[in-house]
Design an enzyme around this catalytic site. Structure first.
Site, PDB file in Angstrom:
ATOM      1  N   THR A 205       0.946  -1.131  -0.012  1.00 31.17           N
ATOM      2  CA  THR A 205      -0.133   0.027  -0.046  1.00 31.17           C
ATOM      3  C   THR A 205       0.903   1.270  -0.039  1.00 31.17           C
ATOM      4  O   THR A 205       1.969   1.018   0.690  1.00 31.17           O
ATOM      5  CB  THR A 205      -0.795  -0.093   1.421  1.00 31.17           C
ATOM      6  OG1 THR A 205      -1.734  -1.204   1.192  1.00 31.17           O
ATOM      7  CG2 THR A 205      -1.616   1.291   1.614  1.00 31.17           C
ATOM      8  N   ARG A 233     -13.981  -7.546  -1.679  1.00 31.48           N
ATOM      9  CA  ARG A 233     -13.085  -7.451  -0.149  1.00 31.48           C
ATOM     10  C   ARG A 233     -12.758  -5.894  -0.146  1.00 31.48           C
ATOM     11  O   ARG A 233     -12.037  -5.296  -1.200  1.00 31.48           O
ATOM     12  CB  ARG A 233     -11.897  -8.362   0.095  1.00 31.48           C
ATOM     13  CG  ARG A 233     -11.294  -8.205   1.170  1.00 31.48           C
ATOM     14  CD  ARG A 233      -9.980  -7.218   1.041  1.00 31.48           C
ATOM     15  NE  ARG A 233      -9.225  -7.071   2.076  1.00 31.48           N
ATOM     16  CZ  ARG A 233      -8.088  -6.334   2.200  1.00 31.48           C
ATOM     17  NH1 ARG A 233      -8.043  -5.391   1.404  1.00 31.48           N
ATOM     18  NH2 ARG A 233      -7.568  -6.345   3.515  1.00 31.48           N
ATOM     19  N   GLY A 235     -10.225  -3.222   2.060  1.00 26.67           N
ATOM     20  CA  GLY A 235      -9.525  -3.101   3.270  1.00 26.67           C
ATOM     21  C   GLY A 235      -9.564  -1.924   4.112  1.00 26.67           C
ATOM     22  O   GLY A 235     -10.639  -1.176   4.068  1.00 26.67           O
ATOM     23  N   ASP A 236      -8.500  -1.798   4.929  1.00 31.66           N
ATOM     24  CA  ASP A 236      -8.615  -0.575   5.637  1.00 31.66           C
ATOM     25  C   ASP A 236      -8.179   0.876   4.950  1.00 31.66           C
ATOM     26  O   ASP A 236      -8.502   1.704   5.526  1.00 31.66           O
ATOM     27  CB  ASP A 236      -7.454  -0.687   6.977  1.00 31.66           C
ATOM     28  CG  ASP A 236      -6.086  -0.570   6.285  1.00 31.66           C
ATOM     29  OD1 ASP A 236      -5.927  -1.594   5.300  1.00 31.66           O
ATOM     30  OD2 ASP A 236      -5.041   0.068   7.061  1.00 31.66           O
ATOM     31  N   THR A 256      -0.353   0.691   6.806  1.00 29.49           N
ATOM     32  CA  THR A 256      -0.177  -0.384   5.818  1.00 29.49           C
ATOM     33  C   THR A 256      -0.202  -1.634   6.452  1.00 29.49           C
ATOM     34  O   THR A 256       0.488  -1.670   7.498  1.00 29.49           O
ATOM     35  CB  THR A 256       1.213  -0.263   4.967  1.00 29.49           C
ATOM     36  OG1 THR A 256       1.240  -1.230   4.102  1.00 29.49           O
ATOM     37  CG2 THR A 256       2.413  -0.114   5.792  1.00 29.49           C
ATOM     38  N   GLY A 257      -0.672  -2.732   6.000  1.00 25.74           N
ATOM     39  CA  GLY A 257      -0.730  -3.890   6.616  1.00 25.74           C
ATOM     40  C   GLY A 257      -1.826  -4.742   6.377  1.00 25.74           C
ATOM     41  O   GLY A 257      -2.732  -4.232   5.394  1.00 25.74           O
ATOM     42  N   THR A 258      -2.215  -5.687   7.164  1.00 30.72           N
ATOM     43  CA  THR A 258      -3.448  -6.686   6.846  1.00 30.72           C
ATOM     44  C   THR A 258      -4.605  -5.853   7.368  1.00 30.72           C
ATOM     45  O   THR A 258      -4.937  -5.639   8.450  1.00 30.72           O
ATOM     46  CB  THR A 258      -3.085  -8.018   7.592  1.00 30.72           C
ATOM     47  OG1 THR A 258      -1.946  -8.425   7.257  1.00 30.72           O
ATOM     48  CG2 THR A 258      -4.237  -8.900   7.151  1.00 30.72           C
ATOM     49  N   GLY A 259      -5.399  -5.456   6.273  1.00 32.51           N
ATOM     50  CA  GLY A 259      -6.221  -4.237   6.408  1.00 32.51           C
ATOM     51  C   GLY A 259      -7.433  -4.607   7.562  1.00 32.51           C
ATOM     52  O   GLY A 259      -7.939  -3.706   8.419  1.00 32.51           O
TER      53      GLY A 259
HETATM   54  N1  GLY Z   1      -3.801  -2.319   3.920  1.00 34.81           N
HETATM   55  C1  GLY Z   1      -4.143  -2.595   2.807  1.00 34.81           C
HETATM   56  C2  GLY Z   1      -5.298  -3.651   2.791  1.00 34.81           C
HETATM   57  O1  GLY Z   1      -5.485  -4.436   3.561  1.00 34.81           O
HETATM   58  O2  GLY Z   1      -5.948  -3.654   1.875  1.00 34.81           O
END
Ligand code: GLY
Length: 338
Positions: A205, A233, A235-236, A256-259
């Site tokens: 990201t 889907r 994300g954040d 940035t990361g697992t949204g």
């Molecule tokens: N941080 C980006 C996403 O999870 O989409």
């Protein structure tokens, strides 16, 4: 003896406060950016590294040029992110990762720290620069987020550049999704259940935070999301308070990361809330969220934070973070693993 003990004590205290590797605490920054967590160090090549560094440098210089010619922090954030969206080495705009169905679905958001206005688009497939569409949502509608076709029709009406979805295709990301599909087919043939999942998060990201001559803060984030994500889907990155937040009373933040984790923990707003109500520094707040709250769940990610005094800081629980900043006097720094 007493003096010797005192100096040892001071040294220990200094070590305790000392930034460990990967900690940035930099004053007088006007623009800070990230290009995601990126490649693991073992997979990094000189070619990728050179391209990432060039992309970050170009984004910082373009954003700073806006500020130098009277632009606002919003202008600097939008400009820096557009440069990164246009560079296919990063997972935003061109170069975005593919969904489980082999599409590129893009998310972005932007926020003005002075007015607390915000705009976002999600799951767009034809808007060349999603960050500009997010800004148009903020400035030209009474809404905060538009998604899919509605966002695309709106962006076209605003005169933003519309492209064929193939514009976002890159060989690098296509090979990556083909590889995942091959592994999933092999798993199916072995009788294993396969759900559309994240093979490798590919956390690339992009985001930016800026402060302008009027001391107004702004933040923005743009992404292709998670590799192999399900169709639809989100994300954040387009969620205000999760991937992006700006508040003139505290800081501007991009994550940035697992949204999914960043949404559940309202990460960017949580950092601002800790600063405002616990009266802790941007560094303490960001470290608490990224390196305590998220780390406890093995949720990989990072945040960049520019506080109202112009101090830039980052917190990450990942090996690397593509990032950079530029100070008021134009000095540029770009870092990855250090
Ligand atoms: N941080 C980006 C996403 O999870 O989409």
């Amino acid at each position: 003896m007493i003096r010797w003990l005192l100096s040892i004590g001071v040294a220990i205290l200094a070590l305790g406060n000392c930034a460990s590797a990967g900690d940035d605490v930099i004053p007088n920054v006007v623009l800070g950016i990230h290009g995601g967590i990126g490649e693991d160090k073992k997979d990094m090549t000189p070619e990728i590294e050179a391209r990432v560094r060039a992309a970050l440098n170009a984004a910082l210089k373009a954003g700073k040029a806006k500020l130098d010619t009277g632009g606002t922090s919003l202008d600097a954030v939008e400009t820096a992110i557009r440069v990164m969206e246009d560079d296919s080495i990063l997972n935003a705009g061109r170069g975005a990762v593919f969904t489980h169905e082999g599409r590129n679905e893009l998310d972005a958001s932007i926020m003005d720290g002075k007015t607390k206005k915000a705009g976002a688009v999600a799951s767009v497939t034809t808007v060349k620069n999603p960050i500009s569409a997010a800004r148009a949502v903020m400035e030209k509608t009474r809404h905060v987020m538009l998604i899919g076709e509605g966002a695309e029709v709106f962006a076209a009406k605003q005169g933003l550049e519309i492209v064929d979805p193939s514009y976002f295709w890159t060989e690098h990301e296509w090979k990556a999704i083909l590889d995942i599909w091959k592994k999933e087919a092999a798993a199916r043939n072995n009788g294993q259940a396969v759900i559309p999942a994240i093979a490798k998060p590919h956390l690339g990201t992009v985001g930016a935070v800026a402060i302008d001559a009027q001391r107004n803060l702004a933040a923005g984030t743009s992404t292709g999301g998670l590799q192999n994500k399900m169709h639809g889907r989100i994300g954040d990155s387009p969620i205000i308070g999760a991937g992006t937040y700006a508040d003139n009373e505290a800081a501007a933040i991009s994550c940035t990361g697992t949204g999914e984790f960043f949404i559940r923990f309202s990460v960017s707003h949580e950092i601002v809330a800790q600063m405002k109500y616990k009266k802790v520094s941007s560094k303490e707040a960001a470290e608490d969220v990224i390196n305590r709250q998220l780390k406890e769940l093995n949720a990989e990610g990072a945040a960049i934070v520019l506080d109202k005094s112009g101090q830039f800081t980052t917190a990450r629980n990942s090996e690397g973070l593509y990032r950079g900043w530029i100070t008021a006097d134009g000095a540029v720094t770009v870092r990855i693993y250090e």
